[in-house]
Scaffold this motif. Sequence first.
Motif, short mmCIF file in Angstrom:
data_model
loop_
_atom_site.label_atom_id
_atom_site.label_comp_id
_atom_site.label_asym_id
_atom_site.label_seq_id
_atom_site.Cartn_x
_atom_site.Cartn_y
_atom_site.Cartn_z
N LYS B 168 0.82 -1.22 0.00
CA LYS B 168 0.00 0.00 0.00
C LYS B 168 0.86 1.26 0.00
CE LYS B 168 -2.19 1.01 3.76
NZ LYS B 168 -2.00 1.81 4.99
N ARG B 169 0.21 2.36 -0.36
CA ARG B 169 0.92 3.65 -0.36
C ARG B 169 -0.01 4.70 0.23
NH1 ARG B 169 1.09 4.34 -5.32
NH2 ARG B 169 -0.23 6.17 -5.63
N ASP B 170 0.54 5.55 1.08
CA ASP B 170 -0.24 6.67 1.64
C ASP B 170 0.34 7.97 1.08
OD1 ASP B 170 -1.54 4.76 3.10
OD2 ASP B 170 -0.37 5.09 4.92
N SER B 171 -0.49 8.79 0.52
CA SER B 171 0.00 10.03 -0.10
C SER B 171 -0.71 11.24 0.52
CB SER B 171 -0.28 10.04 -1.61
OG SER B 171 0.22 8.87 -2.20
N VAL B 172 -0.12 12.40 0.29
CA VAL B 172 -0.76 13.64 0.75
C VAL B 172 -1.07 14.50 -0.47
CG1 VAL B 172 -0.47 15.74 2.10
CG2 VAL B 172 0.39 13.58 2.98
N TYR B 173 -2.30 14.98 -0.54
CA TYR B 173 -2.72 15.86 -1.64
C TYR B 173 -3.02 17.24 -1.08
CZ TYR B 173 -2.95 12.01 -4.96
OH TYR B 173 -2.61 10.97 -5.77
N LYS B 174 -2.84 18.21 -1.95
CA LYS B 174 -2.99 19.59 -1.48
C LYS B 174 -3.77 20.41 -2.51
CE LYS B 174 -0.02 23.27 0.40
NZ LYS B 174 1.36 23.70 0.57
N ALA B 175 -4.60 21.31 -2.02
CA ALA B 175 -5.28 22.26 -2.90
C ALA B 175 -5.55 23.53 -2.10
CB ALA B 175 -6.59 21.68 -3.41
N TYR B 176 -5.88 24.56 -2.80
CA TYR B 176 -6.11 25.85 -2.14
C TYR B 176 -7.57 26.27 -2.30
CZ TYR B 176 -1.07 26.39 -1.84
OH TYR B 176 0.25 26.22 -1.54
N VAL B 177 -8.17 26.66 -1.19
CA VAL B 177 -9.50 27.29 -1.26
C VAL B 177 -9.26 28.76 -1.60
CG1 VAL B 177 -11.57 27.94 0.02
CG2 VAL B 177 -10.48 25.73 0.45
N PRO B 178 -9.88 29.24 -2.68
CA PRO B 178 -9.60 30.63 -3.08
C PRO B 178 -9.98 31.63 -1.99
CG PRO B 178 -10.78 29.47 -4.81
CD PRO B 178 -10.81 28.59 -3.61
N GLU B 179 -9.33 32.78 -2.04
CA GLU B 179 -9.58 33.80 -1.02
C GLU B 179 -11.05 34.23 -1.03
OE1 GLU B 179 -8.27 37.93 -1.96
OE2 GLU B 179 -7.03 36.90 -3.42
#
Lengths: 511, 304
Positions: B168-179
């Motif tokens: 298995k693999r655990d990853s981290v994802y990222k995104a931005y909530v706009p201002e």
Amino acid sequence: MADEKPQQFSSRLGLILTTIGAAVGTGNIWRFPREAAANGGGSFMIGWLLFLFAWSIPLLMAEFAIGKKTRLGTIGAMRDMAGRNFTWLGIWMMWVGTAVGFYYAVVMGWTIRYFWIALSGQMSDASDTTETQALWDNFIGSPFEVIFFQLIAVAFSAFIVYNGISGIEKANMVLIPCLVAFLIVAMIYPFFLNFEGAAMGLKFLFIPQWEYLFKGETWIRALTQSAWSTSAGFGMAITYAVAMRKKEDIGLNAFLTGLGNNSVSLIAGVAVLGTIFALSDSTAEGLEAVEAGSSGLTFIHLTALFASMGTAGWVIGSIFFLAMSFAALTSMVSTLQGCVVNFVDMGWERKEAVRYIAVAVALAGIPSAFSLEFLDNQDFVWGTGLIVSGLMVAIVVMKFGVSRFRKELINTKYADIQIGKWWEYIIKYVFPIEFILVFGFFIYEKLQDKNDSPIEGMGLGLFTIITMIVQWAMILIIFIFVLNNRVADATKKGPVSDGNFDDDVEWAEKV
Amino acid sequence: MQGSFSYTVELNAANQGGLEGGFHADPLLIRPTVRMHLLTNIHFLDESPEARIGQMFGSYNQIGSEGIYSPEDTMMPTLTILSSKGESVGFQSDTDVSFEKYYANDDFPVKVLVENSQFMKKDSIFLKYRNDNMMEGEWKEVPMICSENCDVKAIGDVNSSAGFNIQKRDSVYKAYVPETEESMNVQFYAVAQDSRLASQNFGGYVTTGYGASEPIEIFVDDIIGFGNGIVDFFAVAIMMGIIYGVVWGGLYKTVGIATEAERRKNEDDEVKNKAPKKKAKPPTKPPAKGKIKPRTVAAIPKEG
């Protein structure tokens, strides 16, 4: 016993740059922007500006006047101004300044190390705060490396002091303009990188958050920042005033020193906050850096930001840490000189005194190099002691007579500007209130410390009131009951040791 | 739809020739497939937490024994929102982790830990958000980008639940909530799809929260200033004018006084240092003609 020819500054510019150099230290660069941003920005700045005129400059005037009149270091100056039984005041001032120097050499060593890290490109290898934290932890966790750079710091400072007032003057004539130039570059650069972010830094620095204007803490922090930043009342101005030319003015020079110091703070404030917000992904990230404490801000967050900038970071990081090193060096020089002058007054040959004192400072700084907690403790105990030194200067002025002091020692016939009665009101009434507020708040804050219960706050932890008072008491008992008379007798006589302060008085009375 | 639903599926646990030769011989691979069929037919359950916690059994003989109840055992991707310090942020009263402070002028970052990301459909993870200014029920979405442990070949862990070993693999994802531009509440959650359950762009949804999407709500602070760029500009300009005017203006003024005073003192010194040279006094009046006595030289007699 050595009987050396008195040394003098060759010019007024040399004196002013030297005293500004003594006042401008790492605190201007890493403490001022942090305090301003965390305490309401413009609200803090209003207090900071007010206390420049209500604390720092009046005390600097008193110090310049005492040093110029007595022509002796803090020990001889306090003896001649307050009487033989009060020589311990001068010993305290010398000791506190030197004790600060013990650990300040370690801090200066950090800045030199990080200058090298930036210049050699090691900083670019770190990509985020986790890695810069690891870089910092590795460095601090290697005591011999820390000691190596501490010794370099002491050696640089001692070399400058070794060459006497002319050496100190020449060094400051070069270092201070370079420091200001470096900071100006660091101030402008972030606006080219990210104008919007850098402008955010300006907002944090200048826009008043009105609710902070009505918080006592904002005013107290503004006052302590002003006091520590200008070194007012710490004995530094006494030390350098010893080498003032006879025709030198007092009042105007105090204004020049205080305003010069604050000018550097303003440049540094824009440089640091502009850089942080220009390079942070978000306001929250920028604020996290600002709230990370002095060393955290500089060596972890700013380092990470410089590292993320690539070649530009290499340039600006190197310039920033070189400026930090210069700021630390000029302050470290004044610390050593403050001690050396007193030993020369006691008959030591100057160069010999520099050698012995430099070795002593290096040895006494080693515990701080080994333990960050010990360093923090010493900063807490003796950094606070500096404020008490300021009180001692004010007490000596009151004992002498505030009005007489202003007329005879400040407004001399060589004065370029006449200081009005406002100075007397500040020393007599405003200063004691300010001191009580600062000290009272300081103790209150320690007792309210959420990490320590009130009982622990009075216990024997590293940062408790009791710890501080015990260390002060031990030193004061030795100074008052063991050293006072011996040192008073060993210190040479100065021009006013016979109690005759009449020089220039006739002219002053006419005015 | 309310009510409970029970469904038992008997799997063929016989050896079908291994992973290459057989068809879903491995129960860990079969389970999601079974679920897919379940969800295809009763797809509304996919919206409920229970849908993803189907009761499954390793083999016919195990019916009635302890089954597999949780998404963890099916190794479906599990999404958890992380604080900026990397702590898992729970939901509602289930967490003590306070979310970071965010400001209205920032695109604020949201990180999501995806456990078992090896089974997450590529590019299927989105951050859904809404704020007080949006219509009721309206959600916007931004795609999330992998930020940590993104190499699909890097399988760093082994899941050995139910007696099977799956890497298995655990990853981290990222995104931005706009201002948001002004201070308000912002809700957000993340959604992704299980690659084994997804059919085109539908099905196999997993979200942050316990099954159903339970958005996190945070309050974004107003940034320092007056919330108006022009007003802020003038506020900064006025304050800078006052502070710099006093400090730099004062310094300029005092330097001017000092320079002038210094020049005056130096001039005084120069005047004093110029020691007057003694000059021969010119005669008050020239001697009158005829009064000059002719010089006479006495004759020295020659020695004889």
